[in-house]
Design a protein around this motif. Structure first.
Motif, PDB file in Angstrom:
ATOM      1  N   UNK A  14       0.861  -1.193   0.000  1.00 22.71           N
ATOM      2  CA  UNK A  14       0.000   0.000   0.000  1.00 22.71           C
ATOM      3  C   UNK A  14       0.896   1.241   0.000  1.00 22.71           C
ATOM      4  N   UNK A  15       0.282   2.411  -0.045  1.00 24.12           N
ATOM      5  CA  UNK A  15       1.064   3.613   0.251  1.00 24.12           C
ATOM      6  C   UNK A  15       0.263   4.510   1.177  1.00 24.12           C
ATOM      7  N   UNK A  16       0.995   5.266   1.960  1.00 24.91           N
ATOM      8  CA  UNK A  16       0.396   5.958   3.099  1.00 24.91           C
ATOM      9  C   UNK A  16      -0.643   6.998   2.673  1.00 24.91           C
ATOM     10  N   UNK A  17      -0.419   7.626   1.507  1.00 27.53           N
ATOM     11  CA  UNK A  17      -1.386   8.638   1.084  1.00 27.53           C
ATOM     12  C   UNK A  17      -2.737   8.011   0.807  1.00 27.53           C
ATOM     13  N   UNK A  18      -2.729   6.890   0.062  1.00 32.79           N
ATOM     14  CA  UNK A  18      -3.990   6.201  -0.250  1.00 32.79           C
ATOM     15  C   UNK A  18      -4.640   5.705   1.045  1.00 32.79           C
ATOM     16  N   UNK A  19      -3.818   5.176   1.940  1.00 25.25           N
ATOM     17  CA  UNK A  19      -4.368   4.658   3.197  1.00 25.25           C
ATOM     18  C   UNK A  19      -5.056   5.769   3.996  1.00 25.25           C
ATOM     19  N   UNK A  20      -4.344   6.867   4.205  1.00 30.05           N
ATOM     20  CA  UNK A  20      -4.898   7.917   5.068  1.00 30.05           C
ATOM     21  C   UNK A  20      -6.143   8.544   4.448  1.00 30.05           C
ATOM     22  N   UNK A  35       8.793   2.886   4.955  1.00 31.43           N
ATOM     23  CA  UNK A  35       8.804   4.351   5.088  1.00 31.43           C
ATOM     24  C   UNK A  35       7.638   4.999   4.358  1.00 31.43           C
ATOM     25  N   UNK A  36       7.082   4.302   3.395  1.00 27.87           N
ATOM     26  CA  UNK A  36       6.004   4.916   2.604  1.00 27.87           C
ATOM     27  C   UNK A  36       4.667   4.194   2.739  1.00 27.87           C
ATOM     28  N   UNK A  37       4.605   3.159   3.609  1.00 26.52           N
ATOM     29  CA  UNK A  37       3.316   2.466   3.749  1.00 26.52           C
ATOM     30  C   UNK A  37       2.912   2.265   5.216  1.00 26.52           C
ATOM     31  N   UNK A  38       3.413   3.150   6.082  1.00 23.82           N
ATOM     32  CA  UNK A  38       3.163   2.972   7.519  1.00 23.82           C
ATOM     33  C   UNK A  38       2.235   4.042   8.073  1.00 23.82           C
ATOM     34  N   UNK A  39       1.416   3.621   9.012  1.00 23.06           N
ATOM     35  CA  UNK A  39       0.456   4.531   9.637  1.00 23.06           C
ATOM     36  C   UNK A  39       0.584   4.420  11.151  1.00 23.06           C
TER      37      UNK A  39
END
Ligand code: PLP
Length: 379
Positions: free
Chosen positions: A303-309, A346-350
């Motif tokens: 995943x990537x953090x922008x899409x997740x958030x 670094x780019x898929x963590x929440x």
């Protein structure tokens, strides 16, 4: 859909009793604490009481507490004020790569002004190495600043051990305890801490107030000039009502700290177990056994953090990447980069962080929503 707030490391809701303590003060308490008449004396007395509670909460003396506008100001004062006051003893400072930007940017400012700064690395668990600290110390080192617990991962640093090492060195020991203060018991003397930063809005107090503890043997140069407030160390007419709210938040926190720890540990377990039960692929960032109970930082591979958030927000989940959002994009976290290098974590963590307004039900509900979103993205 009921919104669920899982971003208590960013800020916390103000406790009802804190509001109740502050509200009447806005109407009735308007004297300037520096005035000698009864209106001023009343305000002064309430500040003294608030300072007493702050000091006692970390086993310090009242004279050692400087009220500030924020954790940021406390960090800046600790860093820049100490460096300026001690520059004849040396120009070397040690901190770590995973500090809050209130420390890192103050360090950069000092570098631009002739100080040398060593940034200690952290390992994949998020902890600094005591050997590396020992090796970095020189006769010129005047300040060591290592945060108590990290705001992105919750990872707790070996503060007592650092205090022990610095016991026999001239360097002043600062710790940013903004995240740790609400959950960990802190005794500045037994931990060997000289300077410690705290912020009220992380413990259900008002925003815009914090304090810096300054050991009475340590000299910190003021960064502002004016009246005699805070013993000339931080002049400016005091924010009395916020101090009263801060005091109430500290009293409640001290009373409930143990219970909060148990509750948040339970929420964390519940949340993680629910994700596992729903077969979400994930990995927890940071040494689990050395992490604040209120914070869990989770990497969702694929995943990537922008899409997740964005998707979390659309589904009522307020969580955060620890990193700054700039013009709609999320920069990779400097904390996770320090732990993992160029890893996709670094780019898929929440970061999910628990607090007073959570319940078992909304934690399970949140995990269900998160699982649905992540599984839709990756499967
Ligand atoms: N230090 C840490 C570890 C933090 O988490 C924060 C806030 O996020 C700060 C400092 C800054 O505190 P404030 O928001 O009161 O300026």
């Amino acid at each position: 859909m009921e919104p669920i707030y899982l971003d208590h490391a960013a800020t916390t809701p103000v406790h009802r009793d804190v509001v109740a303590a502050m509200y009447p003060m806005y109407e009735n308490l308007y004297g300037n604490p520096s005035s000698i008449h009864s209106f001023g004396r009343k305000a002064r007395q309430l500040i003294d009481e608030a300072r007493h509670v702050m000091a006692k909460s970390i086993q310090a003396d009242e004279k050692e507490i400087i009220f500030t506008s924020s954790g940021t100001e406390a960090d800046n004062m600790a860093f820049i004020g100490t460096a300026l006051a001690n520059k004849e003893k040396g120009n070397h400072i040690i901190t770590s790569v995973q500090e809050h930007h209130a420390v890192l940017h103050a360090a950069e400012y000092l570098e631009e002004n002739g100080f040398n700064v060593t940034y200690l690395p952290v390992d994949h668990t998020g902890r600094i190495s005591l050997e590396a600290l020992q090796a970095a110390l020189t006769d010129d080192t005047i300040l060591v600043s290592i945060m108590f617990a990290n705001n992105e991962t919750g990872v707790i640093q070996p503060i007592k051990e650092i205090g022990n090492i610095l016991n026999s060195h001239q360097a002043i020991f600062h710790t940013d305890a903004v995240q740790a203060y609400g959950l960990l018991p802190i005794d500045v003397t037994s931990l060997g801490i000289d300077l410690l930063s705290v912020s009220a809005h992380k413990i259900n107090g008002p925003k815009g107030i914090g304090f810096l503890y300054v050991n009475k043997r340590v000299h910190v140069q003021p960064l502002a000039f004016g009246g005699e407030q805070e013993r000339k160390r931080r002049p400016g007419t005091e924010n009395v009502v916020s101090m009263i709210g801060f005091q109430k938040a500290v009293e409640i926190m001290l009373d409930q700290r143990e219970k909060r720890n148990q509750t948040y540990a339970h929420y964390k377990e519940l949340f993680i177990n629910r994700l596992r039960a729903l077969e979400v692929p994930f990995k927890i960032n940071g040494a689990e056994s050395q992490t604040l109970n209120s914070i869990v930082n989770i990497s969702f591979p694929g995943t990537n953090v922008e899409a997740l958030l964005t998707n979390f927000d659309l589904n009522g989940i307020a969580a955060s990447s620890g990193s700054a959002c700039t013009a709609g994009s999320v920069e990779p976290s400097h904390v996770l980069a320090a732990m993992f290098g160029q890893d996709e974590a670094c780019t898929n963590s929440v970061r999910f962080s628990f607090g007073l307004n959570n319940t078992e039900e909304n934690i399970v509900d949140a995990a269900n929503r998160v699982a649905k979103i992540v599984n839709r993205i990756v499967k």
